[in-house]
Design an enzyme around this catalytic site. Structure first.
Site, PDB file in Angstrom:
ATOM      1  N   LYS A   1      -4.591  -1.920  10.081  1.00 52.29           N
ATOM      2  CA  LYS A   1      -4.818  -2.081   8.648  1.00 52.29           C
ATOM      3  C   LYS A   1      -5.074  -3.524   8.233  1.00 52.29           C
ATOM      4  O   LYS A   1      -5.505  -3.773   7.113  1.00 52.29           O
ATOM      5  CB  LYS A   1      -3.599  -1.558   7.877  1.00 52.29           C
ATOM      6  CG  LYS A   1      -3.381  -0.060   8.003  1.00 52.29           C
ATOM      7  CD  LYS A   1      -4.370   0.705   7.140  1.00 52.29           C
ATOM      8  CE  LYS A   1      -3.944   2.151   7.001  1.00 52.29           C
ATOM      9  NZ  LYS A   1      -4.745   2.861   5.999  1.00 52.29           N
TER      10      LYS A   1
ATOM     11  N   ASP B   1      -9.399   0.390   1.674  1.00 47.40           N
ATOM     12  CA  ASP B   1      -8.453  -0.093   2.673  1.00 47.40           C
ATOM     13  C   ASP B   1      -8.944   0.379   4.047  1.00 47.40           C
ATOM     14  O   ASP B   1      -8.598   1.461   4.509  1.00 47.40           O
ATOM     15  CB  ASP B   1      -7.050   0.437   2.382  1.00 47.40           C
ATOM     16  CG  ASP B   1      -5.998  -0.252   3.218  1.00 47.40           C
ATOM     17  OD1 ASP B   1      -6.222  -1.406   3.620  1.00 47.40           O
ATOM     18  OD2 ASP B   1      -4.943   0.360   3.467  1.00 47.40           O
TER      19      ASP B   1
ATOM     20  N   GLU C   1     -11.005   4.057   3.237  1.00 49.79           N
ATOM     21  CA  GLU C   1     -10.040   4.796   2.419  1.00 49.79           C
ATOM     22  C   GLU C   1     -10.342   4.525   0.953  1.00 49.79           C
ATOM     23  O   GLU C   1     -10.336   3.362   0.518  1.00 49.79           O
ATOM     24  CB  GLU C   1      -8.597   4.403   2.761  1.00 49.79           C
ATOM     25  CG  GLU C   1      -8.160   4.920   4.121  1.00 49.79           C
ATOM     26  CD  GLU C   1      -6.683   4.697   4.402  1.00 49.79           C
ATOM     27  OE1 GLU C   1      -6.172   5.312   5.342  1.00 49.79           O
ATOM     28  OE2 GLU C   1      -6.047   3.893   3.678  1.00 49.79           O
TER      29      GLU C   1
ATOM     30  N   GLU D   1     -10.538  12.856   6.863  1.00 49.19           N
ATOM     31  CA  GLU D   1     -10.439  14.177   6.232  1.00 49.19           C
ATOM     32  C   GLU D   1     -11.794  14.863   6.130  1.00 49.19           C
ATOM     33  O   GLU D   1     -11.909  16.058   6.406  1.00 49.19           O
ATOM     34  CB  GLU D   1      -9.833  14.025   4.832  1.00 49.19           C
ATOM     35  CG  GLU D   1      -8.406  13.509   4.829  1.00 49.19           C
ATOM     36  CD  GLU D   1      -8.001  13.058   3.443  1.00 49.19           C
ATOM     37  OE1 GLU D   1      -7.445  13.880   2.695  1.00 49.19           O
ATOM     38  OE2 GLU D   1      -8.257  11.887   3.102  1.00 49.19           O
TER      39      GLU D   1
ATOM     40  N   ASP E   1       0.848  -1.189   0.000  1.00 48.61           N
ATOM     41  CA  ASP E   1       0.000   0.000   0.000  1.00 48.61           C
ATOM     42  C   ASP E   1       0.883   1.239   0.000  1.00 48.61           C
ATOM     43  O   ASP E   1       1.745   1.397   0.877  1.00 48.61           O
ATOM     44  CB  ASP E   1      -0.907  -0.001   1.230  1.00 48.61           C
ATOM     45  CG  ASP E   1      -2.025   1.029   1.132  1.00 48.61           C
ATOM     46  OD1 ASP E   1      -2.399   1.392   0.010  1.00 48.61           O
ATOM     47  OD2 ASP E   1      -2.524   1.462   2.180  1.00 48.61           O
TER      48      ASP E   1
ATOM     49  N   GLN F   1      -4.458   2.687  15.072  1.00 48.34           N
ATOM     50  CA  GLN F   1      -3.286   3.104  14.301  1.00 48.34           C
ATOM     51  C   GLN F   1      -2.500   4.195  15.024  1.00 48.34           C
ATOM     52  O   GLN F   1      -1.261   4.157  15.064  1.00 48.34           O
ATOM     53  CB  GLN F   1      -3.723   3.615  12.924  1.00 48.34           C
ATOM     54  CG  GLN F   1      -2.567   4.000  12.014  1.00 48.34           C
ATOM     55  CD  GLN F   1      -3.044   4.393  10.624  1.00 48.34           C
ATOM     56  OE1 GLN F   1      -4.216   4.288  10.292  1.00 48.34           O
ATOM     57  NE2 GLN F   1      -2.131   4.854   9.803  1.00 48.34           N
TER      58      GLN F   1
END
Length: 417
Positions: free
Chosen positions: A251, A231, A196, A361, A123, A238
């Site tokens: 992940k 993903d 993602e 985001e 990735d 994390q």
């Protein structure tokens, strides 16, 4: 381009110019086999393999795409050209009623599987807008990009065993976190689960021998085709675990890909100049050919018992680092790639807030809310939320689509006593 004898509805993702590959089975035949999509049907390539040149027949009779991926780009062109001929009106297949009856299958009657046996999964972190946004959140605008970011395609090795095909539910993970206001780590269900928006490509060709790099301008020979990807990311897990070695259990809970692999040849009409890079990269990454594509991407969110809502629109063209540069950097050490290896773009975000490719985001690290119909809001994913990723190219009346990449969040297992 000839017209297909298989009806292709207006606006279909799968015209004769596309022919994405997949692996399927049916209720009456559980054997997995290779197909291409045409309109709302598929062509069973195993059933018609005898109509192809002898050197590619065995690869079309396989249960995954790995053997076809392992041929070279000239063989891929042969298969694609012959498939287009067979699906055209008046073709040998069109005139063979019995063969047509067993080889053309409605998509409503098939089950789709992972398209390849994935040996390794890498990735990358190739969207400058995404990397900048995340950097601003955690380090401030003056240090948004790390010093290496514009000099090499940052990436990490993921977990191939948890890559799953679209439609597979994703279980909310358990893990260790360190929330604000506590004195020691806690264990429990992830509270900040995210999607993602990504794309990925499968490695094809003969690969490279251990110790032998792949040159950047030769790397196109190793790109078999592209697929959509989600993903999934456990942001709270994390944040606590990634120092100093990067993503791990945050992940490996699951990575969803579309069942459809769109061949690179189908994307040629949508080729764009590569994203401008400043400063100039080192010689081994200097790419002299364009390998960027105008692929429209969108994400919809569907809470339980509610219609889906479009929450993001982005584009593949926003990627700073190209797949060819990713291959060149991945192999500069001599790391050997193999057919069926999967390489992902990293989150693809555009310049504007409506084009951000993650809830991290869109909700700016939980400081904003995402409004949904019916008064619902989100900052991160809730149980039974469904994430739907779609992608397509469109130009001069030609549409090339990637189908859907779908996954639903299931509740976490109970915390062990």
């Amino acid at each position: 381009m000839s017209q297909s004898f298989v009806p292709v509805p207006a606006g279909s993702d799968f015209p004769l110019e596309n022919l994405p590959y997949a692996v399927f089975s049916t209720e009456s035949n559980k054997v997995q086999r290779i197909c291409v999509a045409i309109g709302e049907h598929v062509l069973d390539l195993k059933a018609v393999s005898q109509l192809y040149p002898a050197q590619v027949q065995k690869s079309l009779q396989a249960e995954t795409l790995n053997e076809l991926m392992g041929l070279d780009f000239k063989a891929w062109d042969v298969v694609r050209s012959q498939t287009q001929k067979l699906l055209s009106k008046g073709s040998e297949l069109d005139n063979n009623v019995d063969l047509k009856a067993v080889s053309i299958v409605p998509q409503s009657e098939i089950k789709l599987h992972l398209p390849a046996q994935i040996g390794d999964y890498t990735d990358f972190y190739s969207s400058i807008h995404h990397a900048t946004n995340v950097g601003i959140m955690f380090r401030g605008p003056d240090n948004a990009l790390m010093p290496n970011w514009r000099h090499l395609p940052v990436g990490y090795h993921g977990r191939a065993s948890s890559v799953v095909v679209s439609g597979t539910p994703i279980r909310r993970p358990l893990g260790q976190t360190f929330p604000d206001g506590v004195e020691k780590p806690v264990f429990g269900a992830c509270k900040l689960l995210d999607f993602e928006l990504e794309m990925a490509f499968f490695i094809g060709g003969k690969g490279n021998q251990l110790g032998e790099p792949i040159r950047v301008d030769e790397a196109w020979k190793n790109v078999f085709g592209f697929t959509l990807m989600n993903d999934w990311s456990a942001r709270d897990i994390q944040k606590w675990e990634y120092v100093p070695l990067g993503p791990f259990t945050a992940k490996n809970l699951g990575t969803t890909i579309s069942p459809w692999v769109v061949p690179t040849a189908a994307l040629k009409p949508f080729l764009l100049d590569n994203f401008p890079q400043e400063p100039e990269v080192l010689p081994y990454l200097r790419q002299n050919i364009p390998f960027n594509f105008d692929i429209n991407l969108e994400v919809s969110l569907k809470p339980a018992d509610q219609n889906e809502s479009l929450i993001s629109k982005s584009n593949f063209k926003h990627l700073y680092w190209t797949p060819l540069q990713q291959i060149a950097h991945h192999t500069v050490t001599g790391c050997n790639l193999r057919p069926g290896d999967l390489m992902a773009s990293g989150t693809i975000s555009g310049e504007t807030p409506d084009s951000y490719g993650s809830l991290l985001e869109l909700c700016w690290k939980g400081t904003k809310t995402l409004d949904l119909p019916g008064g619902k809001t989100r900052k991160f994913l809730q149980d039974f939320d469904e994430v739907i990723i779609r992608g397509h190219c469109e130009k001069n009346g030609l549409r090339i689509g990637f189908g859907e990449c779908v996954g639903q969040v299931l509740p976490a297992h109970p915390v062990p006593e």
